[in-house]
Design a protein around this motif. Structure first.
Motif, PDB file in Angstrom:
ATOM      1  N   VAL A   1       0.866  -1.187   0.000  1.00  0.00           N
ATOM      2  CA  VAL A   1       0.000   0.000   0.000  1.00  0.00           C
ATOM      3  C   VAL A   1       0.899   1.233   0.000  1.00  0.00           C
ATOM      4  O   VAL A   1       1.707   1.435   0.901  1.00  0.00           O
ATOM      5  CB  VAL A   1      -0.953   0.003   1.214  1.00  0.00           C
ATOM      6  CG1 VAL A   1      -1.779   1.283   1.243  1.00  0.00           C
ATOM      7  CG2 VAL A   1      -1.865  -1.226   1.174  1.00  0.00           C
ATOM      8  N   GLY A   2       0.723   2.040  -1.046  1.00  0.00           N
ATOM      9  CA  GLY A   2       1.609   3.185  -1.224  1.00  0.00           C
ATOM     10  C   GLY A   2       2.772   2.782  -2.097  1.00  0.00           C
ATOM     11  O   GLY A   2       3.910   2.698  -1.629  1.00  0.00           O
ATOM     12  N   ALA A   3       2.488   2.516  -3.368  1.00  0.00           N
ATOM     13  CA  ALA A   3       3.547   2.036  -4.256  1.00  0.00           C
ATOM     14  C   ALA A   3       4.231   3.211  -4.940  1.00  0.00           C
ATOM     15  O   ALA A   3       4.190   3.371  -6.157  1.00  0.00           O
ATOM     16  CB  ALA A   3       2.978   1.042  -5.262  1.00  0.00           C
ATOM     17  N   GLY A   4       4.863   4.043  -4.120  1.00  0.00           N
ATOM     18  CA  GLY A   4       5.778   5.053  -4.648  1.00  0.00           C
ATOM     19  C   GLY A   4       7.114   4.387  -4.883  1.00  0.00           C
ATOM     20  O   GLY A   4       7.164   3.180  -5.122  1.00  0.00           O
ATOM     21  N   ALA A   5       8.196   5.140  -4.789  1.00  0.00           N
ATOM     22  CA  ALA A   5       9.516   4.586  -5.078  1.00  0.00           C
ATOM     23  C   ALA A   5       9.842   3.423  -4.142  1.00  0.00           C
ATOM     24  O   ALA A   5      10.208   2.332  -4.594  1.00  0.00           O
ATOM     25  CB  ALA A   5      10.576   5.682  -4.954  1.00  0.00           C
ATOM     26  N   ILE A   6       9.676   3.640  -2.843  1.00  0.00           N
ATOM     27  CA  ILE A   6      10.056   2.618  -1.859  1.00  0.00           C
ATOM     28  C   ILE A   6       9.141   1.387  -1.978  1.00  0.00           C
ATOM     29  O   ILE A   6       9.617   0.254  -2.053  1.00  0.00           O
ATOM     30  CB  ILE A   6       9.934   3.199  -0.426  1.00  0.00           C
ATOM     31  CG1 ILE A   6      10.749   4.484  -0.288  1.00  0.00           C
ATOM     32  CG2 ILE A   6      10.274   2.143   0.620  1.00  0.00           C
ATOM     33  CD1 ILE A   6      12.108   4.321   0.260  1.00  0.00           C
TER      34      ILE A   6
ATOM     35  N   PHE B   1       9.701  -0.533  -5.268  1.00  0.00           N
ATOM     36  CA  PHE B   1      11.004  -1.211  -5.304  1.00  0.00           C
ATOM     37  C   PHE B   1      10.989  -2.477  -4.449  1.00  0.00           C
ATOM     38  O   PHE B   1      11.345  -3.565  -4.915  1.00  0.00           O
ATOM     39  CB  PHE B   1      12.109  -0.254  -4.837  1.00  0.00           C
ATOM     40  CG  PHE B   1      13.468  -0.889  -4.811  1.00  0.00           C
ATOM     41  CD1 PHE B   1      14.117  -1.239  -5.988  1.00  0.00           C
ATOM     42  CD2 PHE B   1      14.101  -1.153  -3.601  1.00  0.00           C
ATOM     43  CE1 PHE B   1      15.384  -1.829  -5.968  1.00  0.00           C
ATOM     44  CE2 PHE B   1      15.360  -1.749  -3.575  1.00  0.00           C
ATOM     45  CZ  PHE B   1      15.996  -2.087  -4.764  1.00  0.00           C
ATOM     46  N   TYR B   2      10.538  -2.355  -3.211  1.00  0.00           N
ATOM     47  CA  TYR B   2      10.545  -3.537  -2.336  1.00  0.00           C
ATOM     48  C   TYR B   2       9.499  -4.562  -2.789  1.00  0.00           C
ATOM     49  O   TYR B   2       9.713  -5.772  -2.668  1.00  0.00           O
ATOM     50  CB  TYR B   2      10.373  -3.131  -0.871  1.00  0.00           C
ATOM     51  CG  TYR B   2      11.628  -2.495  -0.303  1.00  0.00           C
ATOM     52  CD1 TYR B   2      12.805  -3.243  -0.199  1.00  0.00           C
ATOM     53  CD2 TYR B   2      11.653  -1.170   0.081  1.00  0.00           C
ATOM     54  CE1 TYR B   2      13.972  -2.667   0.296  1.00  0.00           C
ATOM     55  CE2 TYR B   2      12.814  -0.582   0.585  1.00  0.00           C
ATOM     56  CZ  TYR B   2      13.969  -1.344   0.681  1.00  0.00           C
ATOM     57  OH  TYR B   2      15.124  -0.786   1.163  1.00  0.00           O
ATOM     58  N   GLY B   3       8.385  -4.090  -3.335  1.00  0.00           N
ATOM     59  CA  GLY B   3       7.392  -5.011  -3.900  1.00  0.00           C
ATOM     60  C   GLY B   3       7.968  -5.791  -5.065  1.00  0.00           C
ATOM     61  O   GLY B   3       7.781  -7.012  -5.184  1.00  0.00           O
ATOM     62  N   ALA B   4       8.718  -5.073  -5.902  1.00  0.00           N
ATOM     63  CA  ALA B   4       9.333  -5.722  -7.066  1.00  0.00           C
ATOM     64  C   ALA B   4      10.325  -6.791  -6.625  1.00  0.00           C
ATOM     65  O   ALA B   4      10.450  -7.846  -7.260  1.00  0.00           O
ATOM     66  CB  ALA B   4      10.035  -4.664  -7.929  1.00  0.00           C
TER      67      ALA B   4
ATOM     68  N   TYR C   1      22.274   1.619  -2.122  1.00  0.00           N
ATOM     69  CA  TYR C   1      21.878   1.045  -0.835  1.00  0.00           C
ATOM     70  C   TYR C   1      20.589   0.229  -0.986  1.00  0.00           C
ATOM     71  O   TYR C   1      20.237  -0.168  -2.087  1.00  0.00           O
ATOM     72  CB  TYR C   1      21.717   2.137   0.227  1.00  0.00           C
ATOM     73  CG  TYR C   1      22.902   3.032   0.355  1.00  0.00           C
ATOM     74  CD1 TYR C   1      23.959   2.698   1.199  1.00  0.00           C
ATOM     75  CD2 TYR C   1      22.975   4.204  -0.397  1.00  0.00           C
ATOM     76  CE1 TYR C   1      25.065   3.535   1.306  1.00  0.00           C
ATOM     77  CE2 TYR C   1      24.076   5.042  -0.289  1.00  0.00           C
ATOM     78  CZ  TYR C   1      25.116   4.705   0.569  1.00  0.00           C
ATOM     79  OH  TYR C   1      26.198   5.516   0.674  1.00  0.00           O
ATOM     80  N   GLY C   2      19.919   0.014   0.121  1.00  0.00           N
ATOM     81  CA  GLY C   2      18.680  -0.751   0.044  1.00  0.00           C
ATOM     82  C   GLY C   2      18.427  -1.578   1.281  1.00  0.00           C
ATOM     83  O   GLY C   2      17.391  -2.245   1.394  1.00  0.00           O
ATOM     84  N   ARG C   3      19.330  -1.524   2.254  1.00  0.00           N
ATOM     85  CA  ARG C   3      19.189  -2.349   3.449  1.00  0.00           C
ATOM     86  C   ARG C   3      17.859  -2.102   4.148  1.00  0.00           C
ATOM     87  O   ARG C   3      17.374  -0.990   4.236  1.00  0.00           O
ATOM     88  CB  ARG C   3      20.325  -2.054   4.436  1.00  0.00           C
ATOM     89  CG  ARG C   3      20.290  -2.949   5.672  1.00  0.00           C
ATOM     90  CD  ARG C   3      21.556  -2.808   6.495  1.00  0.00           C
ATOM     91  NE  ARG C   3      21.576  -1.606   7.303  1.00  0.00           N
ATOM     92  CZ  ARG C   3      20.984  -1.506   8.505  1.00  0.00           C
ATOM     93  NH1 ARG C   3      20.309  -2.533   9.006  1.00  0.00           N
ATOM     94  NH2 ARG C   3      21.053  -0.393   9.192  1.00  0.00           N
ATOM     95  N   LEU C   4      17.282  -3.197   4.630  1.00  0.00           N
ATOM     96  CA  LEU C   4      16.051  -3.135   5.423  1.00  0.00           C
ATOM     97  C   LEU C   4      16.337  -3.666   6.822  1.00  0.00           C
ATOM     98  O   LEU C   4      17.154  -4.571   6.998  1.00  0.00           O
ATOM     99  CB  LEU C   4      14.981  -4.036   4.807  1.00  0.00           C
ATOM    100  CG  LEU C   4      14.078  -3.485   3.721  1.00  0.00           C
ATOM    101  CD1 LEU C   4      13.164  -4.608   3.223  1.00  0.00           C
ATOM    102  CD2 LEU C   4      13.253  -2.316   4.225  1.00  0.00           C
TER     103      LEU C   4
ATOM    104  N   GLN D   1      16.833 -13.222  -0.605  1.00  0.00           N
ATOM    105  CA  GLN D   1      16.856 -13.978  -1.862  1.00  0.00           C
ATOM    106  C   GLN D   1      16.853 -13.040  -3.059  1.00  0.00           C
ATOM    107  O   GLN D   1      17.424 -13.329  -4.106  1.00  0.00           O
ATOM    108  CB  GLN D   1      15.642 -14.901  -1.957  1.00  0.00           C
ATOM    109  CG  GLN D   1      15.771 -16.179  -1.133  1.00  0.00           C
ATOM    110  CD  GLN D   1      14.475 -16.985  -1.169  1.00  0.00           C
ATOM    111  OE1 GLN D   1      13.730 -16.924  -2.153  1.00  0.00           O
ATOM    112  NE2 GLN D   1      14.203 -17.723  -0.114  1.00  0.00           N
ATOM    113  N   SER D   2      16.198 -11.901  -2.891  1.00  0.00           N
ATOM    114  CA  SER D   2      16.096 -10.965  -4.019  1.00  0.00           C
ATOM    115  C   SER D   2      17.358 -10.114  -4.168  1.00  0.00           C
ATOM    116  O   SER D   2      17.465  -9.311  -5.088  1.00  0.00           O
ATOM    117  CB  SER D   2      14.882 -10.066  -3.829  1.00  0.00           C
ATOM    118  OG  SER D   2      15.127  -9.138  -2.787  1.00  0.00           O
ATOM    119  N   GLY D   3      18.290 -10.266  -3.232  1.00  0.00           N
ATOM    120  CA  GLY D   3      19.564  -9.550  -3.393  1.00  0.00           C
ATOM    121  C   GLY D   3      19.745  -8.351  -2.487  1.00  0.00           C
ATOM    122  O   GLY D   3      20.689  -7.570  -2.647  1.00  0.00           O
ATOM    123  N   ILE D   4      18.857  -8.194  -1.536  1.00  0.00           N
ATOM    124  CA  ILE D   4      18.911  -7.017  -0.662  1.00  0.00           C
ATOM    125  C   ILE D   4      19.280  -7.445   0.753  1.00  0.00           C
ATOM    126  O   ILE D   4      18.817  -8.480   1.224  1.00  0.00           O
ATOM    127  CB  ILE D   4      17.514  -6.331  -0.687  1.00  0.00           C
ATOM    128  CG1 ILE D   4      17.431  -5.360  -1.850  1.00  0.00           C
ATOM    129  CG2 ILE D   4      17.168  -5.633   0.614  1.00  0.00           C
ATOM    130  CD1 ILE D   4      18.229  -4.091  -1.703  1.00  0.00           C
TER     131      ILE D   4
END
Lengths: 333, 333
Positions: free
Chosen positions: B15-20, B23-26, B152-155, B177-180
């Motif tokens: 919910v809220g598919a802006g940049a963040i 990207f994480y959904g993808a 970057y991209g760390r969660l 698994q997705s590389g992040i």
């Protein structure tokens, strides 16, 4: 105007004949003084046509200065008073601006904003009478040589250290004759701190908010405004200038009663002119540090004004071909 | 991608598919999850073409969401995870945005900035698993449906209260698994305060200065920045989240080492978007008041941001014919 008045009035040189300098110079001339001016940007206009003064309370008249100069060094004669009326900004050397026109008999008068701006003058002119002045006035330069006096005009004058000399009384009398309220006070330094109680919050907050009028600032952030005002009272107290415990409330109430108002610092900011950040905020913060008085809200506002000024300076660099536009390449903050 | 992965991955609604969010959904889709999105402004584009993800580190690919929705109420099925990725701003009701898609089995995940943003979710979904997430990423929406991942991209993910559940580990595993880089932590709330140590000074100072990059802010006003950082540490401490005594120095050193950088709040400001003033500053100041921790510098910065936002709101009123331009009619301040 009688010849006696004219003699008593003596010779005055106004340095910095912007709105304030031209207006008060015009009043002194009206009262019989021989008033000359140093003005830079409007020199040609003033040399040819003098100043046109349009006052909502005192009428309209032309003020033809005795000498119109671009530099104090060109002044002919011996001034009884040199009145410095520039803004107090780091780029303007207050002492250098007036020194060439200051003789042994000259009283050095400054009608300027800010706190702790006396020492520089006392140190530079140890043998001269120093008169510190504060103007409570609303007047603007509407075009070259044209001054519009909208309202108020009261002056407070006092010698340093805290006395009132004969020359100060004489100057006060001249202003009164011209129709302006002028108070001679032994506590002019206290008066500066009092004025600073209002200026320290509203001037920078109007700029940092991006242009809000005072009433909006107050309605939105009264506590913040009160905190800054109280810090100024605490610094003044540590400097030996006790301000009444009612001064914060009185300033708040008066500001609620004022119509929509843009501060002088905001007008400077909007017109791309330098602001009196150091005279009003920097000097107060430095006094606080010297005397170990906490003033974290004032300190924050001062720091932010320095950042704002830095950014204005950086804007100019954009035209420099070596400028790099900042880019984002850090983890989302 | 094996069928086993796909089953373990389950169903995700962003919910809220802006940049963040996009990207994480993808990434989750790449790892095999069945990912749907709620996006409003880019709905038509995404419905037709999906998202184009261009990542400097992970390559370029198209992400075609399973369902593209304009409202969470339209979601078909039962989501294992609802990921809220909007900005935290007063005008967006975080609970209302996701509630229609939250079932008994749904884990509510939010990948959002700010401190003290958990309680609202815990109160609204008392029977659901709540996973709090922080993203350290630099990515932008470059045009409708196109996301550029710069770096970057760390969660960091963790449950509330401070544990790490099976579902959280599963989600972490998918991201890995997705590389992040994805960390599961029992101290996600402490992580929020840590991030706030940097955000609380640099985000608002970049806006209030009128657009200075972080390095200029630091070089000009390091003490001020340190004061704000220390106040955040003190508030965090009072909230039960001890931050290392080295965190202020470490943040200062890291920022000196960073290239020219515009904060996310400055980018929002420049683009006319609402800013996360309340999530980052307001919530910290309110926590300080509740716990009686002094934070005068932070308080000042928050007050000034509120004034700046008020002024932005006033700008709109200018187009209202009843608007009166503020005028000067007070004694010179």
């Amino acid at each position: 105007m009688t010849e006696e008045n004219r003699c008593g009035a003596g010779k005055v040189l106004i340095v910095g004949a912007g709105a304030i300098g031209a207006f008060y110079g015009a009043l002194l001339a009206k009262a019989g003084a021989e008033v000359s001016v140093v003005c830079r940007s409007d020199y040609d206009q003033v040399k040819q046509h003098g100043f046109l003064i349009e006052s909502h309370t005192l009428g309209t008249w032309t003020f033809a200065p005795s000498q119109v100069l671009s530099n104090a060094a060109d002044y002919k004669g011996t001034a009884d008073y040199v009145l410095l009326c520039t803004k107090v900004i780091p780029s303007a050397d207050r002492v250098a601006l007036i020194r060439p026109a200051v003789s042994a008999e000259t009283a050095v008068v400054f009608i300027q904003n800010g706190v702790e701006i006396e020492q520089e003058m006392l140190a530079a002119f140890p043998d001269n009478e120093i008169i510190s002045g504060l103007a409570f006035i609303c007047c603007n330069r509407v075009k070259p040589g044209e001054i519009l006096h909208l309202a108020y005009g009261r002056l407070a004058l006092g010698n340093l250290p805290g006395v009132v000399s004969h020359k100060t009384r004489q100057l006060c009398e001249l202003f009164r004759q011209s129709g302006i309220d002028c108070t001679a006070t032994e506590n002019i330094v206290t008066e500066r701190w009092k004025k600073c109680v209002w200026n320290a919050p509203f001037n920078p907050l109007s700029v940092l908010s991006g242009g809000l009028p005072t009433l909006d600032i107050l309605q939105s952030q009264e506590d913040f405004v009160r905190n800054i005002m109280q810090e100024i009272c605490n610094i003044a107290e540590a400097c030996g200038h006790h301000l009444s415990s009612h001064i914060v409330n009185a300033n708040i109430e008066n500001t609620y009663a004022m119509p929509l108002y843009k501060t002088s610092m905001l007008l400077d900011y909007e017109n791309g002119h330098p602001m009196e950040t150091e005279a009003i905020l920097g000097n107060a913060v430095r006094a606080a540090k010297r005397l170990e008085v906490a003033c974290p809200h004032l300190e924050s506002v001062y720091a932010l004004m320095k950042l704002r000024e830095l950014q204005l300076a950086e804007l100019h660099k954009k035209y420099n071909p070596q400028y790099r536009e900042p880019v984002s390449h850090r983890p989302d903050d």
